[in-house]
Design an enzyme around this catalytic site. Structure first.
Site, PDB file in Angstrom:
ATOM      1  N   LEU A 116       0.818  -1.219   0.000  1.00  0.00           N
ATOM      2  CA  LEU A 116       0.000   0.000   0.000  1.00  0.00           C
ATOM      3  C   LEU A 116       0.848   1.264   0.000  1.00  0.00           C
ATOM      4  CD1 LEU A 116      -3.027  -0.892   2.236  1.00  0.00           C
ATOM      5  CD2 LEU A 116      -3.025  -0.226  -0.174  1.00  0.00           C
ATOM      6  N   ALA A 117       1.874   1.303   0.859  1.00  0.00           N
ATOM      7  CA  ALA A 117       2.673   2.533   0.937  1.00  0.00           C
ATOM      8  C   ALA A 117       3.463   2.741  -0.356  1.00  0.00           C
ATOM      9  CB  ALA A 117       3.612   2.467   2.138  1.00  0.00           C
ATOM     10  N   ARG A 161      -4.734  -3.455  21.677  1.00  0.00           N
ATOM     11  CA  ARG A 161      -4.180  -4.793  21.489  1.00  0.00           C
ATOM     12  C   ARG A 161      -3.194  -5.209  22.570  1.00  0.00           C
ATOM     13  NH1 ARG A 161      -3.405  -4.353  14.932  1.00  0.00           N
ATOM     14  NH2 ARG A 161      -5.651  -4.373  14.559  1.00  0.00           N
TER      15      ARG A 161
HETATM   16  C1  LIG Z   1      -3.107 -10.494   8.691  1.00  0.00           C
HETATM   17  C2  LIG Z   1      -2.985  -9.020   8.823  1.00  0.00           C
HETATM   18  C3  LIG Z   1      -4.104  -8.216   8.842  1.00  0.00           C
HETATM   19  C4  LIG Z   1      -3.986  -6.835   8.968  1.00  0.00           C
HETATM   20  N1  LIG Z   1      -5.128  -6.072   8.993  1.00  0.00           N
HETATM   21  C5  LIG Z   1      -5.006  -4.731   9.113  1.00  0.00           C
HETATM   22  C6  LIG Z   1      -6.172  -3.906   9.133  1.00  0.00           C
HETATM   23  O1  LIG Z   1      -7.295  -4.378   9.044  1.00  0.00           O
HETATM   24  N2  LIG Z   1      -6.004  -2.569   9.233  1.00  0.00           N
HETATM   25  C7  LIG Z   1      -4.773  -1.988   9.330  1.00  0.00           C
HETATM   26  O2  LIG Z   1      -4.679  -0.767   9.407  1.00  0.00           O
HETATM   27  N3  LIG Z   1      -3.665  -2.754   9.282  1.00  0.00           N
HETATM   28  C8  LIG Z   1      -3.744  -4.096   9.177  1.00  0.00           C
HETATM   29  N4  LIG Z   1      -2.614  -4.859   9.156  1.00  0.00           N
HETATM   30  C9  LIG Z   1      -1.300  -4.202   9.038  1.00  0.00           C
HETATM   31  C10 LIG Z   1      -1.090  -3.743   7.595  1.00  0.00           C
HETATM   32  O3  LIG Z   1      -1.621  -4.700   6.714  1.00  0.00           O
HETATM   33  C11 LIG Z   1       0.380  -3.530   7.249  1.00  0.00           C
HETATM   34  O4  LIG Z   1       1.012  -2.781   8.236  1.00  0.00           O
HETATM   35  C12 LIG Z   1       0.512  -2.778   5.921  1.00  0.00           C
HETATM   36  O5  LIG Z   1      -0.260  -3.395   4.921  1.00  0.00           O
HETATM   37  C13 LIG Z   1       1.964  -2.699   5.483  1.00  0.00           C
HETATM   38  O6  LIG Z   1       2.003  -2.069   4.220  1.00  0.00           O
HETATM   39  P1  LIG Z   1       3.373  -1.643   3.561  1.00  0.00           P
HETATM   40  O7  LIG Z   1       3.050  -1.048   2.254  1.00  0.00           O
HETATM   41  O8  LIG Z   1       4.156  -0.843   4.528  1.00  0.00           O
HETATM   42  O9  LIG Z   1       4.175  -3.035   3.383  1.00  0.00           O
HETATM   43  P2  LIG Z   1       3.815  -4.398   2.606  1.00  0.00           P
HETATM   44  O10 LIG Z   1       2.398  -4.511   2.227  1.00  0.00           O
HETATM   45  O11 LIG Z   1       4.414  -5.491   3.456  1.00  0.00           O
HETATM   46  O12 LIG Z   1       4.618  -4.295   1.266  1.00  0.00           O
HETATM   47  C14 LIG Z   1       6.016  -4.478   1.211  1.00  0.00           C
HETATM   48  C15 LIG Z   1       6.444  -4.386  -0.235  1.00  0.00           C
HETATM   49  O13 LIG Z   1       7.856  -4.299  -0.259  1.00  0.00           O
HETATM   50  C16 LIG Z   1       8.411  -5.264  -1.144  1.00  0.00           C
HETATM   51  N5  LIG Z   1       9.711  -5.608  -0.569  1.00  0.00           N
HETATM   52  C17 LIG Z   1      10.038  -5.867   0.716  1.00  0.00           C
HETATM   53  N6  LIG Z   1      11.354  -6.069   0.834  1.00  0.00           N
HETATM   54  C18 LIG Z   1      11.885  -5.926  -0.398  1.00  0.00           C
HETATM   55  C19 LIG Z   1      13.192  -6.022  -0.923  1.00  0.00           C
HETATM   56  N7  LIG Z   1      14.236  -6.289  -0.154  1.00  0.00           N
HETATM   57  N8  LIG Z   1      13.353  -5.843  -2.259  1.00  0.00           N
HETATM   58  C20 LIG Z   1      12.301  -5.572  -3.074  1.00  0.00           C
HETATM   59  N9  LIG Z   1      11.032  -5.452  -2.619  1.00  0.00           N
HETATM   60  C21 LIG Z   1      10.839  -5.636  -1.306  1.00  0.00           C
HETATM   61  C22 LIG Z   1       7.404  -6.393  -1.190  1.00  0.00           C
HETATM   62  O14 LIG Z   1       7.523  -7.097  -2.401  1.00  0.00           O
HETATM   63  C23 LIG Z   1       6.094  -5.593  -1.099  1.00  0.00           C
HETATM   64  O15 LIG Z   1       5.734  -5.135  -2.378  1.00  0.00           O
HETATM   65  C24 LIG Z   1      -2.719  -6.246   9.067  1.00  0.00           C
HETATM   66  C25 LIG Z   1      -1.582  -7.044   9.059  1.00  0.00           C
HETATM   67  C26 LIG Z   1      -1.713  -8.419   8.987  1.00  0.00           C
HETATM   68  C27 LIG Z   1      -0.479  -9.262   9.078  1.00  0.00           C
END
Ligand SMILES: Cc1cc2nc3c(=O)[nH]c(=O)nc-3n(C[C@H](O)[C@H](O)[C@H](O)COP(=O)(O)OP(=O)(O)OC[C@H]3O[C@@H](n4cnc5c(N)ncnc54)[C@H](O)[C@@H]3O)c2cc1C
Length: 636
Positions: A42-43, A329
């Site tokens: 998402l980010a 939590r």
């Molecule tokens: C089961 C579950 C349910 C959840 N439900 C909720 C909810 O209802 N509401 C809420 O607010 N939060 C919820 N959360 C938390 C939330 O989902 C996460 O904190 C959030 O989605 C993280 O988003 P992000 O974009 O930071 O990282 P991520 O979605 O983890 O994306 C990481 C990205 O980085 C890439 N990446 C990582 N390392 C590398 C690398 N070394 N090289 C290249 N690419 C890399 C991956 O391929 C991916 O595209 C939940 C978490 C879990 C585990």
């Protein structure tokens, strides 16, 4: 070293003032600049799409085969926003206050206020993209409650909120890919950051299919690579989630913020066997209607239907009458651990508590409960074989989210100039405990609104000389990555990467998990270096480096967990107070709640890498609370 760059002035004007003072770039000049975004969850997807739309050339990297597989897709319960559609007393100020208090006063006020401020824009943005949020009969967007708050501010799409939001961000990203502003690099894993004259100017990646190492140059690097809960081996995170990107950046000079602040989620399906490698979340949204209880008597082995009301302990409702089952939590998890430790846990290993929907079904009817939570009940049934419409769910806390991450200033820039960090990868706005439904809010605030303002300001305000991947810094970073991979392949020992990971996870869970004590942390700090040493002498990676090799991928990631875990324990050891999810057994109130020590610990711990085998150096960012005065957190 730690300059948080918080704008001056009243809190409600800081973000506006900051944006007004930032430098802009004329659209014709934007296409001359390239921005590397690592991560398409998402980010990352939101940031890449928005920067692409502005006209910058974005290179977006993901180790997945599509952005739609990012761990964000797993998010179930919802996303917060202070829209106050329910007219139940919500406001930007209240969301701000709830988040600061929920984080047990260990977050930066200015960032949290901005998060609350832009939360309304996020919902508008997503609705405009067509994200199918749940609606009431009359067509208005529906809301529900999450822990630690007394208003209904959580927007949701059944139990698939992350998936629907990610599809929205993904389609925005696809639009830019089609327009030629974003180039996607799939199955491409970042293994190092390249610094030129002290600034982040590129990355080294490994193609996960062919094993080829490449380097890429840009004006800015943005990391949005998610959290590190998989350090515990068993967690609710996607199996591939790892810390490599942020840890390699840390080794290059980015300070690591609050590594010991991790979140153990109270409502997960309990572990059923020693061979399990994954835990499953049951969304917090279920606590809107589910009632948590255990038998009053220790060792009661009767089935739930055999235990009469008078012999049940609805312990959260009894201990926290104001918030009941919707306490935050950290509080819910600690209480579940406590009743299980007392011998009142349920299920095969006594490591579970009931989450019971009987009352809700009686009150609302099973059809309404099905409409609200149907897919979650289905997940539960598929995994446990039990029908939660007729038997209460069994739940137990599990590692879920990491509040720690790379330290960033108000602009979301790390201590390496030109290296920005968004989403769960940064040390974030959640202090010592994240409130439910706030991670999606923060990831999208960072991706759609903050980074698209601060990254262009950095590009416009700094003279960035051209760099090329044939420069020495790129060549030597690539050579170091190759060296590390060759070393892993050459060990030729006897233990699999997973066996090391599992052992490490148990150490961290036992001694730096839901409760932490001086003796346990010291034990872990003695054991982790031994395990790391064994890893580098007795690891067995099958296959080669020039092919799809998941054994090698895991080994590489575990080598970083073996370093990060030590830092987590050091951080937990030095913070002798309890706060939020960081529960130091030695620091409790008389009724067993986390007892903060604001006089000595009202700071963010930011750790500096000093070299392999060397102790980290601790830097402190003092936290001041002008708008939400420090007080003992109470949900009673
Ligand atoms: C089961 C579950 C349910 C959840 N439900 C909720 C909810 O209802 N509401 C809420 O607010 N939060 C919820 N959360 C938390 C939330 O989902 C996460 O904190 C959030 O989605 C993280 O988003 P992000 O974009 O930071 O990282 P991520 O979605 O983890 O994306 C990481 C990205 O980085 C890439 N990446 C990582 N390392 C590398 C690398 N070394 N090289 C290249 N690419 C890399 C991956 O391929 C991916 O595209 C939940 C978490 C879990 C585990």
């Amino acid at each position: 070293m730690l300059e948080a760059r918080i704008p001056s002035g009243p809190i409600e004007q800081k973000w506006d003032k900051c944006r007004y003072e930032m430098k802009l770039m004329n659209p014709a000049n934007r296409r001359k600049h390239s921005i590397i975004v690592v991560g398409a969850g998402l980010a990352g997807a939101a940031a890449a799409a928005t920067l692409g739309q502005q006209g910058y050339h974005v290179h977006c990297f993901s180790y997945h085969d599509t952005p739609r597989r990012a761990h964000s897709i797993a998010a179930q319960g919802g996303i917060n926003s202070s829209k106050n559609y329910r007219n139940d007393g919500d406001s930007v100020l209240r969301l701000f206050k709830d988040t600061v208090k929920g984080g047990d006063y260990r977050a930066r006020e200015a960032n949290v206020y901005r998060l609350a401020e832009v939360s309304g824009n996020i919902i508008d943005q997503c609705v405009a993209q067509g994200v199918p949020f749940a609606r009431e009969y009359g067509g208005l967007l529906d809301n529900r409650s999450f822990g630690g708050v007394q208003v209904e501010r959580t927007f949701y799409a059944r139990g698939q909120t992350g998936q629907q939001l990610l599809l929205g961000a993904y389609q925005a990203l696809e639009e830019q890919i089609a327009a030629g502003t974003v180039t996607m690099h799939f199955r491409s894993e970042l293994l190092d950051i390249v610094l030129v004259n002290g600034r982040a100017r590129g990355i080294v990646t490994r193609d996960l299919v062919t094993g080829q190492l490449d380097s890429h140059a840009g004006d800015v690097v943005v990391l949005a690579t998610g959290g590190y809960s998989n350090v515990f081996y068993l967690s609710t995170n996607a199996k591939a989630s790892n810390c490599t990107a942020i840890w390699r950046a840390h080794r290059r000079g980015a300070l690591f913020g609050n590594p010991c602040f991790t979140q153990i989620h109270p409502t997960c399906i309990p572990l059923s066997s020693d061979f399990q490698s994954k835990l499953t979340l049951m969304s917090e949204s279920l606590r809107n209607d589910g009632r948590i209880w255990v038998p009053k008597r220790k060792g009661d082995t009767r089935g739930p239907s055999q235990i009469p009301e008078s012999e049940r302990d609805y312990y959260l409702e009894n201990r926290y009458p104001s918030f009941g089952n919707l306490v935050p939590r950290d509080v819910a998890s600690r209480n579940a651990k406590e009743v299980c430790d007392e011998g009142r846990g349920v299920g095969p290993h006594g490591q579970g508590v009931y989450l019971d929907f009987a009352d809700a079904i009686h009150r609302l009817g099973s059809q309404t409960v099905r409409e609200k939570y149907g897919n979650l009940f289905e997940i539960y049934e598929r995994i446990t074989g039990e029908d939660a419409y007729t038997v209460p769910m069994r739940i137990y806390p599990a590692p879920h989210y990491t509040m720690g991450g790379l330290w960033v200033d108000y602009h979301l820039m790390s201590t390496i100039p030109g290296l920005f960090v968004g989403g769960e990868a940064n040390f974030s706005d959640h202090g010592a405990n994240r409130l439910g439904a706030s991670a999606l809010m923060q990831g999208l605030a960072d991706g759609y609104f903050v980074l698209p303002a601060t990254v262009p300001d950095y590009v416009a305000a700094n003279k960035l000389d051209p760099v090329s991947t044939s420069d020495g810094a790129f060549k030597s970073a690539k050579a170091e990555v190759k060296d590390r991979i060759d070393k892993l392949l050459a060990i030729d020992g006897k233990r699999t990467p997973d066996s090391f990971h599992k052992e490490l996870g148990k150490i961290v869970w036992d001694d730096c998990g839901m409760a932490r004590a001086d003796a346990g942390l010291r034990k872990a700090l003695a054991r982790i270096p031994e395990l790391r040493d064994e890893f580098w002498h007795n690891l067995r990676v099958v296959g080669t480096g020039e092919e799809l090799n998941q054994s090698l991928e895991k080994a590489n990631r575990i080598s970083d967990f073996l370093e990060l875990s030590e830092l987590m324990c050091s951080d937990a050891l030095q913070r002798t107070e309890s706060c939020g999810g960081h529960f130091r057994v030695e620091s409790q109130t008389p009724d067993g709640e986390a007892k903060r020590d604001d006089e000595h610990f009202a700071y963010t711990a930011a750790w500096e890498w000093k070299g392999a085998g060397q102790a980290h150096a601790l830097h402190k960012e003092p936290l001041s609370f002008e708008y939400v005065p420090l007080s003992q957190r109470s949900y009673k």
